[in-house]
Design an enzyme around this catalytic site. Sequence first.
Site: not given
Length: 312
Positions: A52, A221-222, A229-230, A232
Amino acid sequence: MRSVPLGPSGLTVPNVVAGMMRIDDKTDAEVRALYDAARESGIDFFDHADIYAKSLHSAETRFAEALSLSAGERSEIRLQTKAGIVREGPYFDFSYEHLVSSVEESLRALRTDYVDVLLLHRPDALVEPDEVARAFDHLEQSGKVRAFGVSNHTPRQIDLLRTAVRQPIVANQVQLSIAHAPLVVQGLAANMETAPQSAVLDGGGLVEYCRIENITLQAWSPLQGTRGGGGVFLGHPEYAELTRVIDDLANRYRVTPLAIAVAWITRHPARMQVILGTTTPERVRDAAEGSDLSLTRAEWYALVRAAGYIVP
């Protein structure tokens, strides 16, 4: 904050988790504010990984440096980390040497003697279950890891590990949101020949498999969708109908849309955990409101339909 069992580990954990992926550029005060918001909301579970942030173990290091937890504070929380991805190549490595050395580096970075949970971070196609078993045995017997799980593994990949690994697999961390829900909704369109939603790969039924085998699902990734494009999906123009239904429910329950997105996952009887990715304390508090919010069946399915999935 509602609690759920962590597989067969004997641990009871919150169903909302604070993810620490993006903290390495935060100040001590900002990390402390994020940590305090989580604790005040009833979240005592913090999710890490060796890869990360900007450099290897840098988010783990930043967490420990900023918080300087006393032994007493450390005993009050659960730390989860991951190993197995090698960004610069060979990309995936579940060898004994890599898993043990990665955990030892995580312990140094986190300034702790043990992690509560270690996850294998994405599948390694070259996995040797005996190697994983040897690593798990060493890490458990030395007191460095207390429970073990996987991330993004299919049922058959888990079964393969279990041919050698003697420790229970307590968790499987997978991508899941209202707007990215193939794991949950494929069964709704089962046997519908023309529906891509019904496609089943590697045996399918991961959610059902984990329920049968007592493996806790952790949803990462809730808030991420797949259209436009993905990114939120909350308020995104590609999800206008979903936004409308979420907003209606948020007004009905007097919570934020973020809480509704969390509640859709926590409503599922698999008793999943939701891994938050935010570094904003207020958003942690908003998300935590979804922990105890029990949507009705009609509301839950209305969200599924609004996301564009088939509900026959």
